[in-house]
Design an enzyme around this catalytic site. Structure first.
Site, mmCIF file in Angstrom:
data_model
loop_
_atom_site.group_PDB
_atom_site.id
_atom_site.type_symbol
_atom_site.label_atom_id
_atom_site.label_comp_id
_atom_site.label_asym_id
_atom_site.label_seq_id
_atom_site.Cartn_x
_atom_site.Cartn_y
_atom_site.Cartn_z
ATOM 1 N N SER A 73 -9.400 -5.779 -3.251
ATOM 2 C CA SER A 73 -8.343 -5.699 -4.385
ATOM 3 C C SER A 73 -9.056 -6.382 -5.637
ATOM 4 C CB SER A 73 -6.933 -5.959 -4.188
ATOM 5 O OG SER A 73 -6.444 -5.446 -3.130
ATOM 6 N N PHE A 118 -0.009 -14.068 -9.777
ATOM 7 C CA PHE A 118 -0.088 -15.370 -8.931
ATOM 8 C C PHE A 118 -1.064 -16.273 -9.739
ATOM 9 C CE2 PHE A 118 -0.377 -12.604 -4.616
ATOM 10 C CZ PHE A 118 0.934 -12.207 -5.152
ATOM 11 N N ASP A 139 -0.022 -41.937 -1.307
ATOM 12 C CA ASP A 139 1.180 -41.009 -0.622
ATOM 13 C C ASP A 139 1.510 -39.670 -1.134
ATOM 14 O OD1 ASP A 139 2.191 -42.908 1.712
ATOM 15 O OD2 ASP A 139 2.099 -44.386 -0.195
ATOM 16 N N GLY A 140 1.823 -39.724 -2.713
ATOM 17 C CA GLY A 140 1.990 -38.564 -3.341
ATOM 18 C C GLY A 140 1.082 -37.374 -3.205
ATOM 19 N N ILE A 160 4.649 -46.765 -0.485
ATOM 20 C CA ILE A 160 5.964 -46.913 -1.423
ATOM 21 C C ILE A 160 5.478 -45.826 -2.502
ATOM 22 C CG2 ILE A 160 6.478 -48.238 -3.384
ATOM 23 C CD1 ILE A 160 7.267 -49.474 -0.649
ATOM 24 N N HIS A 167 -4.528 -6.205 -11.065
ATOM 25 C CA HIS A 167 -3.095 -5.836 -10.995
ATOM 26 C C HIS A 167 -2.278 -6.476 -12.083
ATOM 27 C CE1 HIS A 167 -5.252 -4.942 -7.327
ATOM 28 N NE2 HIS A 167 -4.050 -4.161 -6.671
ATOM 29 N N ASP A 204 4.183 -1.959 -5.824
ATOM 30 C CA ASP A 204 4.395 -3.517 -5.307
ATOM 31 C C ASP A 204 5.469 -3.943 -5.840
ATOM 32 O OD1 ASP A 204 2.557 -3.391 -3.085
ATOM 33 O OD2 ASP A 204 1.462 -4.777 -3.978
ATOM 34 N N GLU A 214 -4.224 -19.961 -3.389
ATOM 35 C CA GLU A 214 -4.534 -19.806 -5.045
ATOM 36 C C GLU A 214 -4.684 -21.140 -5.753
ATOM 37 O OE1 GLU A 214 -1.724 -18.664 -3.653
ATOM 38 O OE2 GLU A 214 -2.287 -16.672 -3.161
#
Lengths: 547, 547
Positions: free
Chosen positions: A268, A321, A44-45, A76, A345, A353, A295
């Protein structure tokens, strides 16, 4: 589930995004050297974590039909029933990703077998929702968070034994079960023999073995030398991201198992070359992946490719990022996998930016990760050398932090030696003997050189040390470090980022010229002025230390 | 889209997960002091990022019906058409999250108005797929990535003017449009007056104003003092995560606008108190959120709560998982928002879960972020002080790094002063005068004290400096720093993490005792021995520096 998810997210990505590319890219549909399915047991996680969205969405897009996820759908998590925090319709969700979805009783072996057989027939990735009871058989703790991470305890074990009709002693494996288990163990024998035969006779055996061994072709070293030599002769003014693009143009035809991509910043990042074409559901042999704006999933997929073997993955996004894929990058370092992340960058030098996109703490934060090499080359020559070291590091992931803005060629005299390999080296040594040292990395080496020129005009002669990889410099013997930095000269360091990581060389006495806050939006030269990262500041620092 | 996604993911989370909680939690269904909807304009890129899954899944679970997302469904990302990397069925995906989904022509104002009106009537969060053309009207660049980030250019502008029938000069706003725009600007006048009237007469006006102003109740300081005094008297041996739980028990009834939660580690993080109940779709006034296994979304939601105002959000997960929410934590620091993250299991001291869960580089990587305070308290007293500083930092987010393992009370003499507020302070000063300094944080302050005892037995007297927040210590005046560290004593620092961040105090001469690799799985005391983080090692270091 949080703990498990750390592992399973990886496997899920690994599988969903790369295992199949690896096998298809390496072999092709008609080739049986690599034809396995990949199985994931997910919790589930795992399905709550964001990276599952990135991975599964892309797996569906690419129709990775050899991926079969068994979802342990027990409802659960650690805090209690998942209904506390979760009400997704998992079937609908995975249908939205173009997956095949089945729902079965996860305690019924026949149902599991049938579902897997069915999953193998689809042309999509498959998820099998296995409805299960956590703590199956435990009379009181079944279906509770109490069996997630804690032992059952003696009473509950006794109750579970009674419920399951299990009368054997602890650690006793009944003969009937042992026999079946051993059969399972030997069942692959025939398949293995058949594979060995196919492999031995296969037309691509040599290429396959070379790729799987992780060795690089002998031509690589020559290719890198040619790039360096030409750069030193032509001395282009070039952003290091463009320099990296040139290196890739040269090495992609040589290193056949390099597979690249970008998280939607191809132009880029300069990550795409003319070699190999785009990897898509119609062309798994492509060598460039449009990862989309994913990413984290991209980095996790690269881990999967590297773990599969036979492939060296590289990727691109902005350095800021790096925060988005840090968990998978950490796992690459922990698992000692060769993945190469181009991060362009790389400072306030990206300009308008603004601070969201301007990394100031990312270099330090990445250097903090054990077994990760962070390269920040100063020109095309250092960029080529950084790529060479990264490729030749089979147990260490690498970051290439690259500029948006143009930089002059500083390594104007060709040498065959890879100077980046030692992390830092003397770039400029005054004939008169140096009285101070200016250390810098990447775009700031140009500033260090300018400062040295200004100081020389005042008859103050300084050494300039280029530091393309502090992680590698840290690993050098003390005598090499001392030969580069001197033992008693004042030290100034310049990097358009925070000081952390440089302080071990500077101590309380040295001067750091860089950032101590987030950046700002403006033309890049104005930003360097605004934040005082200038040759004049370095000149003042050297003079103040000498007084 | 990658750039935009940085901003919009935040808004999406902010909206999806918190704005509505804030307004509901602060007001209640029948109260009109806070009754706005929250609008999000989301891009293709936003919907690809993993955090959109975490946010939107939880928004659906909590039925945040005041959230209205306008999805700019233009099918173009930076690399080209989204079909390069994306084939989700967005409608099905959001239905799987229990959202209301509409699809309209995004260039039809009447359709947009009708869709928003419809969205306001549902009891679910809403997404409106607005099919649009990027670069609408541009004759050649419409529907291409060429209009994502670059200017159109003169020819294409001329063509667009012709296509749209636009004959006005640049920057000329035609009178008819200006009039409508001004009407839009003044249209809220009546609503604003009505709100002012309601607000002026509202029974909860004072509480509302206090919450929105961000001020803390006067009782808080006394509450913290009481916790400290009792701790100094009773001297419990307590994990700092349990200490934090005790502090929360005391302050939750006092600070009514604190809203907590955990990413499915409630029992491990000690983040839940008896006060306030669980926030759910049936009880928005609850003050504890089961965030599920969604660390990134949790941190983004906290930013949203803080930006909304009137709420101070705190949360819990493991320190190693700080990597998962780093992008949102960075934005909290950049936006100067008061969010408080409890991060437990803060070193190899967590033991058997092993290196995936053992933070070694996270403290350094977090300290690297500008405008973020990383606290690592050594006992209950320091934990209470850290909470007090965090709450009193309206423009700075805070991390509380807390142990899993038990620690003795070291601050055994009560003082009203908040010593943590200066980041580091002298915990033990030998009467005979110190010949060296041992600095340490958190669980390692106990080791520093033990080393000081061992050294004292050999008649070597050292100062022990507790360093619960290096970020704050860095901001102190030089004379305070010198008074704490001395100016010419040898220095040793102990932290069960990497050295980065300590080196500015140690320089090339000082000794650091900590980690320089990933951790390992084992009982925590065995791990401290294995990695040499012991009182004996500190003793040896001090003696070697004195020789």
């Amino acid at each position: 589930a949080c703990g498990i998810s750390l592992c399973l997210d990886l496997v899920l990505n690994h599988t969903a995004k790369q295992h199949e590319w690896a096998q298809r890219a390496m072999a092709g549909e008609e080739d049986y050297l690599v034809d396995h399915h990949t199985y994931v047991i997910a919790s589930d996680g795992d399905l709550m974590e964001g990276v599952s969205h990135e991975a599964c969405s892309l797996a569906g897009h690419l129709a990775l039909s050899k991926l079969i996820v068994l979802f342990d759908d027990n409802g659960i998590s650690i805090d209690g029933p998942t209904s506390l925090s979760f009400s997704d319709d998992v079937t609908l969700r995975f249908q939205s990703y173009n997956w095949d979805v089945q729902e079965i009783d996860g305690h019924d072996p026949a149902a599991i077998e049938a579902a897997i057989a069915q999953a193998k027939t689809t042309d999509k990735p498959s998820i099998i929702r296995c409805k299960t009871q956590i703590g199956f058989g435990a009379p009181n703790k079944v279906n509770t968070a109490g069996v997630h991470g804690a032992p059952l305890g003696a009473d509950e074990i006794a109750g579970t034994r009674a419920a399951l009709g299990w009368s054997h002693e602890p650690f006793e494996v009944p003969a009937a079960i042992k026999r079946v288990w051993e059969q399972a163990g030997s069942r692959g024998h025939e398949a293995r023999d058949a594979w060995n035969t196919r492999h031995g006779a296969h037309a691509q055996k040599a290429a396959f073995d070379a790729a799987m061994s992780g060795y690089l072709p002998a031509d690589l070293a020559d290719t890198i030398k040619q790039v360096k030599q030409q750069a030193s002769e032509e001395q282009p003014k070039l952003a290091t991201r463009a320099a990296s693009g040139k290196v890739l143009d040269a090495i992609m035809p040589v290193v056949a198992n390099l597979i690249g991509g970008s998280a939607d910043l191809t132009g880029s990042n300069n990550t795409k070359t003319e070699t190999g074409g785009i990897l898509s559901r119609d062309h798994y042999a492509g060598r460039y992946i449009h990862y989309g704006i994913r990413e984290h999933g991209m980095a996790a997929a690269m881990n999967g490719m590297a773990l599969h073997g036979g492939i060296i993955p590289y990727s691109g996004t902005f350095l800021a990022f790096a925060d988005y894929n840090r968990p998978s990058l950490r796992l690459a370092a922990l698992m000692e996998q060769r993945v190469i992340q181009v991060k362009t960058h790389d400072s306030i030098g990206l300009g308008e930016d603004g601070p969201t996109h301007q990394p100031v703490e990312q270099l330090a934060a990445l250097r903090a990760i054990p077994n990760l090499n962070v390269f920040r080359p100063a020109d095309l020559v250092e960029t080529a050398e950084a790529w060479e070291v990264a490729l030749n590091s089979p147990k260490t992931p690498s970051i290439l932090a690259l500029t948006r803005q143009g930089l002059p060629t500083l390594r104007t005299e060709h040498v065959d030696d890879n100077k980046v390999a030692k992390g830092a080296y003397v770039l400029r040594e005054p004939a008169a003997g140096a009285v101070a040292v200016i250390m810098a990395s990447g775009s700031e080496v140009e500033i260090a050189e300018a400062a040295a020129d200004l100081l020389a005009a005042q008859d103050i002669h300084v050494r300039v040390v280029s530091c393309p990889c502090l992680d590698l410099f840290d690993q050098q013997p003390a005598d090499y470090q001392a030969s580069v930095l001197g033992t008693d000269m004042p030290r100034v360091a310049i990097e358009a980022a925070i000081a952390m990581g440089w302080e071990k060389y500077l101590g309380p006495e040295g001067v750091f010229i860089g950032m101590n806050s987030f950046g700002a939006s403006g033309p890049y030269k104005a930003l360097y002025e605004h934040f005082g990262i200038t040759a004049e500041a370095a000149v003042d620092a050297v003079k103040s230390l000498l007084n």
